[in-house]
Design a protein around this motif. Structure first.
Motif, short mmCIF file in Angstrom:
data_model
loop_
_atom_site.label_atom_id
_atom_site.label_comp_id
_atom_site.label_asym_id
_atom_site.label_seq_id
_atom_site.Cartn_x
_atom_site.Cartn_y
_atom_site.Cartn_z
N HIS A 24 0.65 -1.31 0.06
CA HIS A 24 -0.06 -0.05 0.10
C HIS A 24 0.85 1.21 -0.04
O HIS A 24 0.47 2.25 -0.59
CB HIS A 24 -0.83 0.00 1.33
N VAL A 28 -0.91 2.70 -3.31
CA VAL A 28 -1.78 3.92 -2.83
C VAL A 28 -1.34 5.14 -3.68
O VAL A 28 -1.90 5.81 -4.24
CB VAL A 28 -2.14 3.74 -1.54
N TRP A 111 -2.88 -0.64 -9.02
CA TRP A 111 -3.84 -1.78 -8.63
C TRP A 111 -3.39 -3.09 -8.46
O TRP A 111 -3.89 -3.98 -7.65
CB TRP A 111 -5.05 -1.73 -9.38
N GLN A 114 -1.44 -3.31 -5.38
CA GLN A 114 -2.61 -3.44 -4.38
C GLN A 114 -3.04 -4.84 -4.30
O GLN A 114 -3.10 -5.46 -3.09
CB GLN A 114 -3.88 -2.47 -4.65
N PRO A 125 -9.94 -6.13 -0.87
CA PRO A 125 -9.87 -4.73 -0.52
C PRO A 125 -10.97 -4.24 0.30
O PRO A 125 -12.16 -4.61 -0.09
CB PRO A 125 -9.57 -3.92 -1.75
N GLY A 137 -7.94 4.85 2.12
CA GLY A 137 -6.42 4.29 1.73
C GLY A 137 -5.31 5.30 1.96
O GLY A 137 -4.28 5.06 2.47
#
Length: 175
Positions: A24, A28, A111, A114, A125, A137
């Protein structure tokens, strides 16, 4: 109006594996940057300022972060998002293909990173159950970075009391 503690605790329930948290820290910011790139067009001048959809969306986002009951965290995540948007504006000004390559490329790669983290986590998620997770996030990543720097141990302790401590999930024997 849910407060930062409640939002972060709920988000943390989906993010206890340390490998997921690390992904993350990369994914993110990449996604926020990509959204900034994609919303950098069109631009228009208003009173000497150049506005884009990214900056128009940024204003209510900042107000949302600042209204979650933790002004320091709200200000820090707002600055972090603002810096990513400033960087995004720099790469979005070229050709259309350059703009789309940066925007779509960073969005997709962010993504992928993630989802790799959530594979380690063994959970979907957070935004799947609560779309607000898309706003939480960046707050979560900012809070985690601030916790690493020694900020607000009582907040971290309460999040861990609610969501549990971080760990490395045993991939050979998932729970």
């Amino acid at each position: 109006m849910r407060r930062a503690l409640d939002l972060l605790s709920q988000y943390a329930e989906y993010h206890r594996d340390r490998r997921n948290i690390v992904t993350h820290f990369v994914g993110v910011p990449m996604i926020v940057f990509a959204v900034g790139v994609l919303l950098a067009r069109p631009s228009f001048a208003v009173g000497g300022l150049t506005l884009t959809p990214a900056w128009i969306v940024f204003v209510p986002t900042v107000l949302w972060y600042l209204s979650r009951g933790n002004l320091v965290l709200g200000a820090c995540v707002s600055v972090a998002v603002g810096v990513l948007l400033l960087l995004a504006q720099q790469v979005a000004g070229g050709s259309i293909s350059n703009w789309l390559t940066w925007g779509i490329g960073f969005f997709a790669l962010g993504w992928v990173i993630q989802f790799l983290g959530h594979w380690y986590e063994g959970k979907k998620p957070a935004f799947v159950d609560d779309i607000v997770g898309l706003l939480v996030g960046p707050m979560f990543v900012t809070a985690e970075a601030m916790f690493m720097l020694g900020w607000n141990k009582p907040l971290l302790d309460e999040i861990e009391r609610r969501a549990g401590p971080t760990h490395i999930r045993d991939m050979a024997h998932p729970a």
